[in-house]
Design an enzyme around this catalytic site. Structure first.
Site, PDB file in Angstrom:
ATOM      1  N   ASP A   1     -22.739 -11.988 -46.022  1.00 11.30           N
ATOM      2  CA  ASP A   1     -23.485 -11.122 -46.946  1.00 11.30           C
ATOM      3  C   ASP A   1     -23.458  -9.717 -46.358  1.00 11.30           C
ATOM      4  O   ASP A   1     -24.327  -9.352 -45.564  1.00 11.30           O
ATOM      5  CB  ASP A   1     -24.941 -11.584 -47.089  1.00 11.30           C
ATOM      6  CG  ASP A   1     -25.085 -12.898 -47.810  1.00 11.30           C
ATOM      7  OD1 ASP A   1     -24.961 -12.905 -49.032  1.00 11.30           O
ATOM      8  OD2 ASP A   1     -25.354 -13.911 -47.144  1.00 11.30           O
TER       9      ASP A   1
ATOM     10  N   ARG B   1     -25.274  -7.977 -42.553  1.00 14.59           N
ATOM     11  CA  ARG B   1     -25.245  -8.891 -41.401  1.00 14.59           C
ATOM     12  C   ARG B   1     -24.546  -8.274 -40.196  1.00 14.59           C
ATOM     13  O   ARG B   1     -24.890  -8.578 -39.055  1.00 14.59           O
ATOM     14  CB  ARG B   1     -24.556 -10.203 -41.772  1.00 14.59           C
ATOM     15  CG  ARG B   1     -25.039 -10.854 -43.053  1.00 14.59           C
ATOM     16  CD  ARG B   1     -26.539 -11.051 -43.116  1.00 14.59           C
ATOM     17  NE  ARG B   1     -26.899 -11.849 -44.290  1.00 14.59           N
ATOM     18  CZ  ARG B   1     -28.129 -11.974 -44.759  1.00 14.59           C
ATOM     19  NH1 ARG B   1     -29.132 -11.332 -44.160  1.00 14.59           N
ATOM     20  NH2 ARG B   1     -28.376 -12.727 -45.815  1.00 14.59           N
TER      21      ARG B   1
ATOM     22  N   ASP C   1     -26.676 -20.978 -54.118  1.00 12.42           N
ATOM     23  CA  ASP C   1     -27.328 -20.184 -53.085  1.00 12.42           C
ATOM     24  C   ASP C   1     -27.745 -21.147 -51.973  1.00 12.42           C
ATOM     25  O   ASP C   1     -27.655 -22.378 -52.126  1.00 12.42           O
ATOM     26  CB  ASP C   1     -28.528 -19.436 -53.665  1.00 12.42           C
ATOM     27  CG  ASP C   1     -28.917 -18.195 -52.853  1.00 12.42           C
ATOM     28  OD1 ASP C   1     -28.442 -18.056 -51.702  1.00 12.42           O
ATOM     29  OD2 ASP C   1     -29.696 -17.368 -53.364  1.00 12.42           O
TER      30      ASP C   1
ATOM     31  N   ARG D   1     -31.235  -3.559 -54.109  1.00 12.41           N
ATOM     32  CA  ARG D   1     -29.958  -4.278 -54.086  1.00 12.41           C
ATOM     33  C   ARG D   1     -29.299  -4.260 -55.467  1.00 12.41           C
ATOM     34  O   ARG D   1     -28.129  -4.626 -55.603  1.00 12.41           O
ATOM     35  CB  ARG D   1     -30.173  -5.722 -53.650  1.00 12.41           C
ATOM     36  CG  ARG D   1     -30.735  -5.862 -52.238  1.00 12.41           C
ATOM     37  CD  ARG D   1     -31.225  -7.265 -51.970  1.00 12.41           C
ATOM     38  NE  ARG D   1     -30.124  -8.222 -51.957  1.00 12.41           N
ATOM     39  CZ  ARG D   1     -30.312  -9.556 -51.988  1.00 12.41           C
ATOM     40  NH1 ARG D   1     -31.539 -10.057 -52.057  1.00 12.41           N
ATOM     41  NH2 ARG D   1     -29.269 -10.352 -51.952  1.00 12.41           N
TER      42      ARG D   1
ATOM     43  N   HIS E   1     -36.633 -17.245 -51.402  1.00 13.50           N
ATOM     44  CA  HIS E   1     -36.562 -17.747 -50.033  1.00 13.50           C
ATOM     45  C   HIS E   1     -37.847 -18.487 -49.664  1.00 13.50           C
ATOM     46  O   HIS E   1     -37.842 -19.366 -48.792  1.00 13.50           O
ATOM     47  CB  HIS E   1     -36.351 -16.599 -49.039  1.00 13.50           C
ATOM     48  CG  HIS E   1     -35.017 -15.933 -49.151  1.00 13.50           C
ATOM     49  ND1 HIS E   1     -34.775 -14.928 -50.060  1.00 13.50           N
ATOM     50  CD2 HIS E   1     -33.851 -16.133 -48.487  1.00 13.50           C
ATOM     51  CE1 HIS E   1     -33.522 -14.526 -49.934  1.00 13.50           C
ATOM     52  NE2 HIS E   1     -32.940 -15.249 -49.000  1.00 13.50           N
TER      53      HIS E   1
END
Length: 342
Positions: free
Chosen positions: A73, A81, A262, A149, A192
């Protein structure tokens, strides 16, 4: 080419992460034994360019496939990352949307350069799949897990900028993954941590959130959203919903590329890891993604995932053929990008 005729061992319909900057003995044995389709890297796996290159080579060596996809990512902004000072600082999607408001052509050129220059860095490390771009809309009042994002609130703007990023990545020989299909922008909670429920009508979703994905239905890969869309399925999030995958993603949106879940270790999903894996694959995901490197979870996923289907294999092969080199020198592209961004 049919993989059985080629005499290849079918890969597992799973992509796994690993714990650190080099593989442990257990990870080598596990990956060699189960032969996952590919791998994903995070900041915990990246200390230096030479170390990442060695880790990527080690991962592919375990499965004996030089073409095994290695994902990351590397969006920019909060989701990067590979971080400074070893790698350059990247902008999030939002500034490209600001530029589009004043100069759409310049914004699309900047977005293309963004994808192309990221691909240049990743290719040098052996990383060939980037989980970018986000095609999620910026929706007022939603949780900021998407936030900057996103390229913006206008589906046309998001689609054009997303297409430009995809084209730039492919020109740099890296496969893009559009996300989070069919749209995460309305989520009021972070998937998440818990399961978002979107109560918006199907008619409204079809004229907003779904449109960027429909415009990029020819993208090689897509990643699902762990989001319930009550207008389609009252109970199951997109990742594990046969209705969402078949009727919306494959149907109304028309996406026919490789469909990746995901991360199934996210808290939005319920049940043990075997059942999460089985439900995602049964719903129509081609591949399940497991990221955190936890041994027991990985073993549970591997026990039930099964081999990549023939249809998924064909989608994978098609995605590999979509990559091509543009030939624009990296430094020239980087300098042009710097002159375009606000």
């Amino acid at each position: 080419m049919n993989r059985q005729r080629a005499g290849e061992r079918p890969p597992l319909a799973a992509i796994f992460g690993c714990e650190g900057t080099e593989l442990t003995a257990w990870e080598r044995d596990f990956l060699r034994s189960h032969n996952p389709l590919g791998f994903i890297l995070f900041a915990r796996n990246a200390a230096s360019p030479s170390q990442v290159r060695e880790l990527v080579d080690s991962l592919r060596e375990t499965v004996g496939r030089e073409s095994a996809p290695v994902l990351i990512d590397q969006e920019g902004g909060r989701v990067q990352r590979l971080k400074p000072p070893q790698w350059r600082r990247l902008p999030p999607a939002e500034p490209f949307g600001w530029l589009w408001n004043d100069a759409p052509e310049k914004a699309c050129r900047a977005a293309w350069l963004h994808g192309y220059t990221i691909a240049g860095e990743l290719s040098g490390l052996g990383i060939d799949v980037n989980c970018l771009p986000c095609l999620d809309l910026r929706v007022p009042g939603a949780h900021d897990i998407i936030g900057d994002r996103s390229f913006g609130a206008d589906p046309r703007q998001v689609a054009q900028l997303g297409q430009a990023v995809c084209d730039g990545l492919l020109a740099g020989a890296v496969i893009p993954v559009v996300k989070h299909i069919p749209g995460h922008g309305r989520a009021l909670v972070d998937s998440h941590e818990s399961l978002p429920r979107v109560e918006t009508s199907l008619a409204e979703l079809e004229t907003s959130d779904f449109l960027p994905f429909q415009s990029l239905a020819g993208a090689p890969w897509a990643m699902t959203a762990h989001v319930v869309y009550t207008a389609v399925d009252e109970e199951e999030p997109a990742t594990t919903s046969l209705r969402v995958v078949q009727d919306i993603i494959r149907g109304k949106i028309g996406f026919d590329g490789l469909l990746l879940s995901d991360d199934i270790s996210m808290k939005a999903l319920k049940g043990d890891f075997a059942s999460r894996t089985e439900k995602a694959l049964a719903a129509g995901c081609d591949v399940v993604l497991h990221c955190n490197g936890e041994r027991a979870e990985m073993e549970a996923v591997a026990a039930v995932a099964g081999p990549l289907s023939e249809a998924a294999f064909q989608r994978l092969e098609k995605s590999l053929q979509a990559r091509g080199g543009d030939g624009l020198p990296f430094e020239e592209a980087l300098n042009e990008l710097g002159g375009l961004l606000p």
